[in-house]
Design a protein around this motif. Structure first.
Motif, PDB file in Angstrom:
ATOM      1  N   PRO A   1      -4.123   3.444   0.151  1.00  0.00           N
ATOM      2  CA  PRO A   1      -4.432   3.065   1.532  1.00  0.00           C
ATOM      3  C   PRO A   1      -5.913   2.771   1.777  1.00  0.00           C
ATOM      4  O   PRO A   1      -6.238   1.835   2.518  1.00  0.00           O
ATOM      5  CB  PRO A   1      -3.975   4.273   2.349  1.00  0.00           C
ATOM      6  CG  PRO A   1      -2.944   4.928   1.504  1.00  0.00           C
ATOM      7  CD  PRO A   1      -3.367   4.689   0.084  1.00  0.00           C
TER       8      PRO A   1
ATOM      9  N   MET B   1       5.649   6.055   1.551  1.00  0.00           N
ATOM     10  CA  MET B   1       6.038   6.951   0.465  1.00  0.00           C
ATOM     11  C   MET B   1       7.037   8.032   0.894  1.00  0.00           C
ATOM     12  O   MET B   1       7.711   8.618   0.053  1.00  0.00           O
ATOM     13  CB  MET B   1       4.794   7.586  -0.169  1.00  0.00           C
ATOM     14  CG  MET B   1       3.847   6.556  -0.786  1.00  0.00           C
ATOM     15  SD  MET B   1       4.649   5.374  -1.901  1.00  0.00           S
ATOM     16  CE  MET B   1       4.971   6.418  -3.295  1.00  0.00           C
ATOM     17  N   LYS B   2       7.176   8.299   2.197  1.00  0.00           N
ATOM     18  CA  LYS B   2       8.180   9.279   2.611  1.00  0.00           C
ATOM     19  C   LYS B   2       9.574   8.654   2.685  1.00  0.00           C
ATOM     20  O   LYS B   2      10.557   9.375   2.779  1.00  0.00           O
ATOM     21  CB  LYS B   2       7.787   9.953   3.925  1.00  0.00           C
ATOM     22  CG  LYS B   2       7.881   9.106   5.164  1.00  0.00           C
ATOM     23  CD  LYS B   2       7.472   9.935   6.368  1.00  0.00           C
ATOM     24  CE  LYS B   2       7.649   9.124   7.642  1.00  0.00           C
ATOM     25  NZ  LYS B   2       7.255   9.896   8.815  1.00  0.00           N
ATOM     26  N   ASN B   3       9.652   7.328   2.583  1.00  0.00           N
ATOM     27  CA  ASN B   3      10.939   6.645   2.495  1.00  0.00           C
ATOM     28  C   ASN B   3      11.353   6.653   1.019  1.00  0.00           C
ATOM     29  O   ASN B   3      10.684   6.055   0.171  1.00  0.00           O
ATOM     30  CB  ASN B   3      10.795   5.219   3.026  1.00  0.00           C
ATOM     31  CG  ASN B   3      12.076   4.430   2.946  1.00  0.00           C
ATOM     32  OD1 ASN B   3      12.687   4.310   1.886  1.00  0.00           O
ATOM     33  ND2 ASN B   3      12.470   3.868   4.063  1.00  0.00           N
TER      34      ASN B   3
ATOM     35  N   ALA C   1       9.621   4.570  -1.992  1.00  0.00           N
ATOM     36  CA  ALA C   1       8.853   5.364  -2.958  1.00  0.00           C
ATOM     37  C   ALA C   1       9.353   5.096  -4.379  1.00  0.00           C
ATOM     38  O   ALA C   1       8.549   4.945  -5.311  1.00  0.00           O
ATOM     39  CB  ALA C   1       8.950   6.847  -2.623  1.00  0.00           C
TER      40      ALA C   1
ATOM     41  N   SER D   1       0.835  -1.203   0.000  1.00  0.00           N
ATOM     42  CA  SER D   1       0.000   0.000   0.000  1.00  0.00           C
ATOM     43  C   SER D   1       0.868   1.250   0.000  1.00  0.00           C
ATOM     44  O   SER D   1       1.889   1.309   0.680  1.00  0.00           O
ATOM     45  CB  SER D   1      -0.891   0.026   1.241  1.00  0.00           C
ATOM     46  OG  SER D   1      -1.635  -1.159   1.341  1.00  0.00           O
TER      47      SER D   1
ATOM     48  N   THR E   1       1.065   4.055   1.529  1.00  0.00           N
ATOM     49  CA  THR E   1       0.745   4.882   2.688  1.00  0.00           C
ATOM     50  C   THR E   1       1.755   6.023   2.818  1.00  0.00           C
ATOM     51  O   THR E   1       2.838   5.978   2.223  1.00  0.00           O
ATOM     52  CB  THR E   1       0.777   4.042   3.981  1.00  0.00           C
ATOM     53  OG1 THR E   1       2.099   3.528   4.152  1.00  0.00           O
ATOM     54  CG2 THR E   1      -0.225   2.903   3.934  1.00  0.00           C
ATOM     55  N   HIS E   2       1.403   7.010   3.611  1.00  0.00           N
ATOM     56  CA  HIS E   2       2.298   8.155   3.814  1.00  0.00           C
ATOM     57  C   HIS E   2       3.648   7.697   4.367  1.00  0.00           C
ATOM     58  O   HIS E   2       4.706   8.139   3.905  1.00  0.00           O
ATOM     59  CB  HIS E   2       1.646   9.178   4.742  1.00  0.00           C
ATOM     60  CG  HIS E   2       2.545  10.317   5.084  1.00  0.00           C
ATOM     61  ND1 HIS E   2       2.862  11.306   4.167  1.00  0.00           N
ATOM     62  CD2 HIS E   2       3.214  10.615   6.221  1.00  0.00           C
ATOM     63  CE1 HIS E   2       3.687  12.169   4.734  1.00  0.00           C
ATOM     64  NE2 HIS E   2       3.908  11.774   5.985  1.00  0.00           N
ATOM     65  N   SER E   3       3.622   6.804   5.352  1.00  0.00           N
ATOM     66  CA  SER E   3       4.876   6.358   5.977  1.00  0.00           C
ATOM     67  C   SER E   3       5.767   5.604   4.985  1.00  0.00           C
ATOM     68  O   SER E   3       6.989   5.697   5.067  1.00  0.00           O
ATOM     69  CB  SER E   3       4.586   5.496   7.206  1.00  0.00           C
ATOM     70  OG  SER E   3       3.873   4.336   6.844  1.00  0.00           O
TER      71      SER E   3
END
Length: 100
Positions: free
Chosen positions: A47, A24-26, A30, A18, A20-22
């Motif tokens: 998500p 995609m910030k990696n 990403a 998924s 998710t924000h957590s």
């Protein structure tokens, strides 16, 4: 596993990949997720989709006495080959593949 052996209903499902924000910030994750466009039929889910599917699986596990979550239901192979073998029957990695 211990709780299930003690007769407790245990819902242990594995969600699909998924965005998710957590995740995609990696930067590395990403980039890997962005690269899946070049490798059909791999698909990364939004998500909201993953949340909906996982909610439905939880409802299923709690209400279906034949689901792997219920202690009376036989899971895996007998004898189990490794400790988390029952999880393999409820993971959603198959959702990663989109049948186009």
């Amino acid at each position: 596993m211990v709780a299930r052996a003690d007769g407790v209903i245990v819902s242990s499902n594995v969600a699909p990949a998924s965005a998710t924000h957590s995740v995609m910030k990696n930067k590395l994750l990403a980039a890997a997720y962005a690269g899946t466009d070049y490798f059909p039929p791999i698909e990364i889910f939004p998500p909201d989709t993953s949340n909906a599917v996982m909610t439905l699986m939880l409802i299923h596990d709690l209400n279906n006495t034949n689901s792997c979550a219920h202690p009376g239901t036989k899971v895996g192979w007998a004898p189990a080959r490794y400790p988390c073998e029952d999880t393999c029957q409820t993971e959603l990695s198959w959702c990663t593949w989109d049948a186009r």
